[in-house]
Design a protein around this motif. Sequence first.
Motif, PDB file in Angstrom:
ATOM      1  N   GLN A  78       0.556  -1.277   0.211  1.00 21.84           N
ATOM      2  CA  GLN A  78       0.115  -0.147  -0.143  1.00 21.84           C
ATOM      3  C   GLN A  78       1.412   0.996   0.212  1.00 21.84           C
ATOM      4  O   GLN A  78       0.532   2.433  -0.643  1.00 21.84           O
ATOM      5  N   ARG A  81       2.226   1.895  -3.866  1.00 19.56           N
ATOM      6  CA  ARG A  81       1.548   2.034  -4.206  1.00 19.56           C
ATOM      7  C   ARG A  81       1.639   3.586  -4.671  1.00 19.56           C
ATOM      8  O   ARG A  81       0.905   4.340  -5.853  1.00 19.56           O
ATOM      9  N   ARG A  82       1.231   4.073  -3.127  1.00 16.71           N
ATOM     10  CA  ARG A  82       1.192   5.578  -2.806  1.00 16.71           C
ATOM     11  C   ARG A  82       2.215   5.990  -4.421  1.00 16.71           C
ATOM     12  O   ARG A  82       1.969   7.548  -4.198  1.00 16.71           O
ATOM     13  N   MET A  86      -1.485   6.375 -11.241  1.00 16.04           N
ATOM     14  CA  MET A  86      -2.258   5.785 -11.995  1.00 16.04           C
ATOM     15  C   MET A  86      -3.807   6.706 -12.565  1.00 16.04           C
ATOM     16  O   MET A  86      -4.802   6.650 -12.192  1.00 16.04           O
ATOM     17  N   PHE A 105      -8.716  13.146  -2.472  1.00 19.07           N
ATOM     18  CA  PHE A 105      -8.565  11.882  -1.932  1.00 19.07           C
ATOM     19  C   PHE A 105      -7.207  11.151  -1.565  1.00 19.07           C
ATOM     20  O   PHE A 105      -6.872  10.830  -0.376  1.00 19.07           O
ATOM     21  N   ARG A 108      -5.084  12.404   1.284  1.00 18.86           N
ATOM     22  CA  ARG A 108      -6.447  12.004   2.529  1.00 18.86           C
ATOM     23  C   ARG A 108      -5.775  10.454   3.204  1.00 18.86           C
ATOM     24  O   ARG A 108      -6.348  10.337   4.284  1.00 18.86           O
ATOM     25  N   LEU A 109      -5.898   9.814   2.041  1.00 16.70           N
ATOM     26  CA  LEU A 109      -5.927   8.361   2.751  1.00 16.70           C
ATOM     27  C   LEU A 109      -3.960   8.346   3.114  1.00 16.70           C
ATOM     28  O   LEU A 109      -4.427   7.450   4.176  1.00 16.70           O
ATOM     29  N   ALA A 110      -3.711   9.471   3.283  1.00 12.69           N
ATOM     30  CA  ALA A 110      -1.962   9.284   3.498  1.00 12.69           C
ATOM     31  C   ALA A 110      -1.797   9.761   5.030  1.00 12.69           C
ATOM     32  O   ALA A 110      -0.905  10.388   5.360  1.00 12.69           O
ATOM     33  N   ARG A 111      -3.486  10.788   5.009  1.00  4.62           N
ATOM     34  CA  ARG A 111      -3.521  10.508   5.906  1.00  4.62           C
ATOM     35  C   ARG A 111      -2.578  12.510   6.042  1.00  4.62           C
ATOM     36  O   ARG A 111      -1.694  12.804   7.296  1.00  4.62           O
ATOM     37  N   ARG A 153      -5.660  13.476 -10.045  1.00  6.57           N
ATOM     38  CA  ARG A 153      -5.239  12.863  -8.745  1.00  6.57           C
ATOM     39  C   ARG A 153      -4.182  12.194  -8.604  1.00  6.57           C
ATOM     40  O   ARG A 153      -3.298  11.600  -7.016  1.00  6.57           O
TER      41      ARG A 153
ATOM     42  N   HIS B 129      -7.880   1.329  -5.421  1.00  7.07           N
ATOM     43  CA  HIS B 129      -6.451  -0.153  -4.790  1.00  7.07           C
ATOM     44  C   HIS B 129      -5.830   1.137  -4.948  1.00  7.07           C
ATOM     45  O   HIS B 129      -4.151   0.775  -4.313  1.00  7.07           O
ATOM     46  N   SER B 130      -5.848   1.444  -6.011  1.00  6.94           N
ATOM     47  CA  SER B 130      -4.074   1.805  -6.904  1.00  6.94           C
ATOM     48  C   SER B 130      -3.315   3.063  -6.514  1.00  6.94           C
ATOM     49  O   SER B 130      -2.162   3.512  -6.432  1.00  6.94           O
ATOM     50  N   MET B 131      -4.115   3.837  -5.425  1.00  6.11           N
ATOM     51  CA  MET B 131      -3.773   4.989  -4.708  1.00  6.11           C
ATOM     52  C   MET B 131      -3.468   4.586  -3.298  1.00  6.11           C
ATOM     53  O   MET B 131      -2.869   5.183  -2.350  1.00  6.11           O
ATOM     54  N   GLY B 132      -3.324   3.689  -2.957  1.00  6.75           N
ATOM     55  CA  GLY B 132      -2.942   2.554  -1.757  1.00  6.75           C
ATOM     56  C   GLY B 132      -3.563   2.707  -0.637  1.00  6.75           C
ATOM     57  O   GLY B 132      -3.318   2.849   0.404  1.00  6.75           O
ATOM     58  N   ALA B 133      -5.123   2.295  -1.203  1.00  2.83           N
ATOM     59  CA  ALA B 133      -6.025   2.242   0.457  1.00  2.83           C
ATOM     60  C   ALA B 133      -6.108   1.475   0.300  1.00  2.83           C
ATOM     61  O   ALA B 133      -6.107   0.226   0.093  1.00  2.83           O
ATOM     62  N   SER B 134      -6.276   1.234   2.287  1.00  2.22           N
ATOM     63  CA  SER B 134      -6.271  -0.141   2.533  1.00  2.22           C
ATOM     64  C   SER B 134      -7.703  -0.790   2.943  1.00  2.22           C
ATOM     65  O   SER B 134      -8.414   0.625   2.025  1.00  2.22           O
ATOM     66  N   GLN B 137     -10.480   2.016   3.925  1.00  2.51           N
ATOM     67  CA  GLN B 137     -10.503   3.247   4.046  1.00  2.51           C
ATOM     68  C   GLN B 137     -11.374   3.223   2.613  1.00  2.51           C
ATOM     69  O   GLN B 137     -11.223   4.479   2.473  1.00  2.51           O
ATOM     70  N   ARG B 141     -14.220   5.144   2.415  1.00  2.00           N
ATOM     71  CA  ARG B 141     -13.930   6.692   2.248  1.00  2.00           C
ATOM     72  C   ARG B 141     -14.494   6.630   0.306  1.00  2.00           C
ATOM     73  O   ARG B 141     -14.685   7.101  -0.400  1.00  2.00           O
TER      74      ARG B 141
END
Lengths: 338, 222
Positions: A78, A81-82, A86, A105, A108-111, A153, B129-134, B137, B141
Amino acid sequence: MIELKQLTKRYGQGAKATEALSGLNLSIHKGEIFGVIGHSGAGKSTLIRCMNLLERPTSGEVWVGGVNLTGLSKQRLQNERRKIGMIFQHFNLLSSATVYDNIAFPLRLARKGKAEVEAKVNELLALVGLEAHRNKYPAQLSGGQKQRVGIARALASDPQVLLCDEATSALDPQTTDSILKLLLDINQRFNLTIVLITHEMHVIQSICDRVAVIHQGGIVEEGAVTDVFLKPQHPVTKDFVRGEQSQGEPLELAVQASGTGSPQAVKITFLGSKTYESILSRTVRETGADFAILQGTISTIKDTPYGQLIVRFEGGREQIDATLAKLSEQGLDVEVMN
Amino acid sequence: MWGLDFSSVDWNEIGVATLDTLKMLGASAVFTFILGLPIGIVLFMASRSTTGWVRAAYAVISFIVNILRSVPFIILIVALIPVTKAIVGVTFGVLGTIPPLVIAAAPFFARLVETSLREVDRGVIEAAHSMGASTWQVITRVLLPEARPGLLAGITITVVTLVSYTAMSGMVGGGGLGDLAIRYGYYRYESTVMIISVIFMIVLVQLLQMAGDRLVRHFTRK
C-alpha cells in the motif's frame, strides 16, 4: 525504473487456463515515456495492471524504483503504491465527491494535514487548468476534464511513475491531443516516468520515447519509437504502422499503377533535420535520373521530424544505382521494394 | 358519515398508540441500521473474495440471512420469545417488540446494503486500491459515500417495512397503532378506531417515503 522479470499471468486452472502474459521481460528507464501497443486481448491491460499489482502475476517479479513489489506485505505494498500514480480509460473518479475532493483523495488516504492538502490540490488544479471547476461533481464535466482530474489525482502523491491504462481511448481526437500534451508537459517538467498502453499508434508517435509491441502475451518488438515506427520488423508492428500512415490509396495500388515494367520502387526514409533538406533533388540533378513520388509522409515522431517517400526512379541502370548509392551516402535510409 | 361514530373515539388512546408506534419504529430502525450495515458490508466484501474460507463464511452468513428473511414475521415473534425475554426482560409491549423487529429487519436491510454496494463502480474501487487505500479506507471512503443514495433508499424501504411489522406485532400484544386496530376493529367490531389507526399508518408511511426520496435525490450526483 520499472523492471519486469519473467512475468507470467495465467487465468483459470487446468485445461481451461489461458495465459495472458508468458514470461515477459521489460525494462523501463527513469524519465522516459514508454508506450506499449497491442491489439485488444494481446495482454497489454494485464501488463500495466501488473506494474502496481492490481493484478498479481502467477509468477515472475515486478520491480519499481528498486523495490520488488511481488515480495511485499500488504501494508508495504500500500505504501509503495502511493508512489505509483495511475489513470484509467474510464477515469474512475468518485462520483460522490467534487473535483477538489477527488484530487485530495490520495492525500487524505495518506493522512496529510488540511493545509498541506489544500496547497497541493490548488497547485494541481492550476497544473491541469481546472481551477474554475473545483466544486463541480464529475457528472458535470466533459471527458477531457474528467481525465484532467484523473491526472491531477494521480500526481497528488508525487509519484515516481505514472501508469496510463488506455487513458485517451474514450476521448475524441482533439481531447486526446490535449491530454497527450499535458502528459508530455508533466513528463518534461517533473522528469516523471510515464508508462502508457494503447491500441493507437498515433498516441505512441505523439509522445513516446520508446515503444514495445505486445502480441499474444509477449513482447514481439521493442525499441526507440523512431526505429520501430520507421523500420517495423514484426507483422503486427507493420500493421500498426501502416494503419497510421496510409491515408489515401494503399501502397500496393500505387506501385502497381506505376507500371510493372520498372522494378525500382524505393522507400526513402529521412530522419531529423535531413527531412527538410533538398537532398533528393540535388542527387538526381547530379546523377541525371528522374523520379515519381508514389506515396509520401512528412511528419514528426514526438519532436523528431521524419519523412518517408516511396518513389520510382527512371533512367539507366547505372544512373539509378548511383542515385541510390548517393542517397545512402548522405545518411538516408534506402530500401528497394518488390 | 359512513356509519362511523367519531364521538365515542378515545383520542387520548390513539395518541398514546401513535407515540408507541413511533417509539418502536425509531428504536428498531436505529438497531436495524447498526446491525444490518456491517452485516451488509461483510456480505459484500466476502462475496468478492477468492479466498476459500472467506467464501465459506459468506455461504454461512448468507444462509442465516435467508432463513431469517423467509420465516414469516408473526412466527418469528413467537419463536423469539425466549431471546426477547433474555435481551429486554419482557415479551410484550413496546419494549418486547423491538428485538424481534430488529432481528427480522436487520437481515433484510443487510441484503439491501449488499445490493447497493454492488452498484458501486468497480473501477473506482480499483482506483482507490491503486492509490494505496487499505480495505478499511476503501469501505469508509469509497464504498459508503458512493453507495449513499442506494443506502438511503434501502433505509427508507426498511423503515416502511418496519411500520407494517409493528402493526403485525399488535397481534401478539405488541402495542401501538396496529395493536389498537386489531383490538378495536377485529375483536370488538369498532371499525372507527380501526380506520383511524390505519389512516394514521398510511400517513406515516407516506411521510417516511417522501422524506427518504428527498434525501436520495439530494445525495445523487449522477
